[in-house]
Design an enzyme around this catalytic site. Structure first.
Site, short mmCIF file in Angstrom:
data_model
loop_
_atom_site.label_atom_id
_atom_site.label_comp_id
_atom_site.label_asym_id
_atom_site.label_seq_id
_atom_site.Cartn_x
_atom_site.Cartn_y
_atom_site.Cartn_z
N PRO A 91 0.64 -1.17 -0.18
CA PRO A 91 -0.37 -0.15 -0.09
C PRO A 91 0.76 1.10 -0.35
O PRO A 91 0.26 2.39 -0.28
CB PRO A 91 -0.76 0.01 1.03
N ASP A 132 3.27 1.63 -11.08
CA ASP A 132 1.98 2.34 -11.37
C ASP A 132 2.77 4.01 -10.43
O ASP A 132 3.40 3.27 -9.93
CB ASP A 132 1.12 2.00 -11.01
N LYS A 170 0.23 7.84 -13.97
CA LYS A 170 -0.88 9.59 -14.77
C LYS A 170 0.66 10.47 -14.87
O LYS A 170 0.99 10.64 -13.42
CB LYS A 170 -2.29 9.25 -13.72
N GLY A 188 -0.09 -0.87 -7.14
CA GLY A 188 0.48 -0.50 -5.81
C GLY A 188 -1.28 -1.77 -5.18
O GLY A 188 -1.62 -2.05 -5.76
N GLY A 189 -0.70 -1.87 -3.72
CA GLY A 189 -1.35 -3.22 -3.73
C GLY A 189 -1.51 -3.78 -3.50
O GLY A 189 -0.52 -5.11 -3.74
N ASP A 190 -2.69 -5.33 -3.84
CA ASP A 190 -2.21 -6.13 -4.52
C ASP A 190 -2.95 -6.68 -6.09
O ASP A 190 -3.74 -5.48 -5.78
CB ASP A 190 -3.79 -6.97 -3.52
N MET A 193 -11.19 4.37 -4.01
CA MET A 193 -11.47 5.17 -5.39
C MET A 193 -13.13 5.78 -5.20
O MET A 193 -13.39 6.10 -5.53
CB MET A 193 -11.77 4.76 -6.26
N GLY A 213 -2.81 5.69 3.02
CA GLY A 213 -2.32 4.64 4.57
C GLY A 213 -0.57 4.46 4.39
O GLY A 213 -0.11 3.57 3.02
N1 SAH Z 1 -4.61 -2.26 -5.89
C1 SAH Z 1 -5.72 -1.67 -4.69
C2 SAH Z 1 -6.00 -1.46 -5.30
C3 SAH Z 1 -5.52 0.27 -6.54
S1 SAH Z 1 -7.80 0.89 -6.84
C4 SAH Z 1 -5.14 -2.26 -3.49
O1 SAH Z 1 -5.23 -3.91 -3.41
O2 SAH Z 1 -4.78 -1.81 -2.44
C5 SAH Z 1 -6.64 2.44 -6.16
C6 SAH Z 1 -7.22 2.57 -4.97
O3 SAH Z 1 -6.98 2.48 -4.09
C7 SAH Z 1 -7.06 4.25 -4.43
O4 SAH Z 1 -8.40 5.07 -5.01
C8 SAH Z 1 -7.40 4.59 -2.82
O5 SAH Z 1 -8.58 4.11 -2.68
C9 SAH Z 1 -6.87 2.93 -2.36
N2 SAH Z 1 -5.82 3.51 -2.09
C10 SAH Z 1 -4.80 2.10 -2.70
N3 SAH Z 1 -3.24 2.65 -1.74
C11 SAH Z 1 -3.76 3.46 -0.81
C12 SAH Z 1 -3.71 4.37 0.68
N4 SAH Z 1 -2.14 4.01 0.98
N5 SAH Z 1 -4.14 4.21 0.97
C13 SAH Z 1 -5.27 4.73 1.32
N6 SAH Z 1 -5.94 4.13 -0.06
C14 SAH Z 1 -4.87 3.48 -0.97
#
Ligand code: SAH
Length: 507
Positions: A15, A38, A60, A91-93, A175, A204
């Protein structure tokens, strides 16, 4: 023809906090030949990539996607067909609102081997770093991950908001900032209590993590007052009330501080780990490189007559390793130094000697050349002194001791200028994403200055706090027109860290 060795790894970067990538994800990034990454990927993860690897930004720029999803799919196939080891870092998963499944399907359809490396999704990262638990035995036994991307009032919306209004657990909306007001209203219209606790957490796990909590009905106004922006999560449910006012992460001494570390690469890594443990977010920008000598002749000549010296003086950790490494390489061991007294400029250098099972006979009170001269002078009168040092640097030690002792100096390693700063660093400075820069020597300060474009040099002076390791380094920065915000009291790296912590307490 498909080259069998080409393949793609879809990797979750986590994240934000670069420490939250998985071990497997990290290995994939380190081995990548092509990295397609990304927006939400922490810039320091890019430092893991091999210098010769191709990096492609697929986020972007100025609000517009650099590549469409179709183009990214094509790119993955094309690079894999060239036999490349491709990493798609998200980002994230990758499979949680990440279009990872679409990419995987495209790869499968084109016969490209791939692997998926899961990541810590934002909901989980935010939960841990704000201590807002998304499940709790007493408060929520279910959690729903929801996209708030589309207008919730659109009749064709894919999200079933009326059902979610009755969901028996925590809602985590990704989002959802742009449509926050409508989302909250629609949930209330379909029966959720306006008093339901709700929070928005921005960025976060990043240094700039911020959050606000209220009720479903009052949250939108609070979010706009505090100007919270994406990336952010909306979390709805009684678990919101369980979080402490300040989480463990927000209570760390360097929470919120984004620090640029400019030491040589290896020192940078260690320093980053230390700062991250204290809560800071770190970008690494090695400005000088430490390299082995190209020609060992002069050092070998000295080592052949090492017993003729009375004192051996080290002015850095690197000097200790290079000198002793060469000694061992030539078939000797520490006994070769048996008759010599050893001096170290500071505790770091003395620690390094300890690792070679050697104890420094002298460490000055002030850890810089002036301190060393002062401490050594009474001890080396008429003696033979060897200074083991870098190929360049201050000459004060030699100049001053020469008047009272027989001094020789030998370069034991090379200190070279880095050719450029890592790609993300100048961008981060341009975007105002750096709070501190560490200056740990005059050479590093000068090199950093020279590597920065002119407009960034001015920005440093106006917007970024500089922390210096010693008065000598401070003077160098001042000569370049920079003001130093904090100076270490003990002239070591730990002193620099303490100076930042102390300055934080004053803010
Ligand atoms: N694949 C990602 C999500 C991508 S969609 C995952 O698993 O986390 C992008 C959205 O994820 C952002 O608009 C926001 O809502 C959320 N997001 C991603 N990173 C974040 C973070 N560090 N803190 C809060 N929201 C986050």
């Amino acid at each position: 023809m498909t080259t069998p060795s080409g393949f793609v790894e879809l990797v979750g970067a986590g994240p934000g906090d670069p420490g939250l990538i998985t071990v497997r994800g990290r290995a994939a990034v380190q081995q990548a030949e092509v990295l397609i990454y990304d927006q939400l990927v922490h810039p320091s993860l890019l430092d893991l990539v091999r210098p010769e690897a191709e990096r492609i930004f697929a986020g972007k720029r100025a609000g517009r996607l650099v590549y469409t999803q179709d183009e990214i799919n094509q790119l993955l196939v094309e690079k894999a067909r060239q036999g490349k080891r491709v990493v798609r870092l998200k980002g994230g998963d990758p499979l949680v609102f990440g279009r990872g499944a679409e990419e995987a399907a495209f790869l499968r359809a084109h016969g490209i081997p791939y692997r998926i490396v899961p990541g810590v999704t934002a909901a989980v990262g935010v939960s841990g770093y704000t201590e807002l638990p998304i499940t709790h035995r007493a408060a929520a036994s279910a959690v729903a991950l929801v996209t708030g991307h589309d207008d919730p009032r659109d009749p064709k919306a894919r999200v079933n908001w009326p059902s979610l209004a009755k969901f028996p657990g925590t809602l985590v909306v990704y989002m959802g900032v742009a449509h926050l007001k409508d989302i909250c209203e629609v949930l209330i219209e379909h029966g959720m209590s306006p008093e339901t606790p709700a929070a928005v957490v921005e960025r976060g796990t990043w240094a700039r993590q911020r959050s606000v909590a209220a009720t479903l009905s009052s949250l939108p106004e609070l979010v706009s007052t505090h100007r919270l922006h994406p990336p952010a999560l909306l979390i709805v449910g009684s678990v919101v009330n369980l979080r402490p006012e300040r989480s463990w992460f927000e209570s760390l001494p360097l929470f919120g501080q984004r620090i640029l570390v400019t030491r040589p690469a290896e020192d940078c890594r260690l320093a980053s780990e230390q700062l991250e443990t204290l809560g800071a977010e770190v970008l690494q920008a090695p400005t000088v490189e430490v390299q082995p000598l190209q020609d060992f002749q002069a050092l070998d000549d000295i080592l052949a007559r090492i017993r003729s010296f009375d004192w051996l003086v080290f002015t850095s950790r690197h000097g200790v390793d290079a000198f002793l490494g060469r000694l061992m390489h030539l078939g000797h061991d520490a006994r070769a130094l048996g008759g010599l007294k050893l001096a170290a400029i500071g505790p770091g250098t003395a620690d390094q000697l300890q690792r070679w099972h050697l104890r420094a006979d002298l460490v000055p009170d002030r850890f810089l050349s002036e301190g060393l001269v002062e401490a050594l002078s009474p001890l080396v009168l008429g003696k033979r002194v060897l200074l083991a040092r870098a190929n360049r640097g201050r000459t004060l030690l030699c100049d001053q001791l020469e008047a009272i002792a027989q001094v020789e100096q030998v370069a034991v390693y090379q200190n070279l200028d880095a050719a450029a700063l890592p790609a993300g660093v100048v961008q981060a400075m341009e975007a105002g994403e750096i709070d501190w820069i560490t200056l740990t020597s005059s050479a590093i300060t000068e090199r950093l200055f020279n590597l920065l474009p002119a407009h960034i040099r001015e920005k440093v002076e106006r917007e970024i706090k500089l922390v210096s390791i010693s008065p000598v380094t401070t003077a160098t920065a001042q000569k370049l027109g920079w003001t130093v915000a904090a100076e270490a009291q003990t002239y070591t790296w730990d002193g620099v860290v303490q100076a930042i912590c102390a300055a934080r307490l004053l803010i």
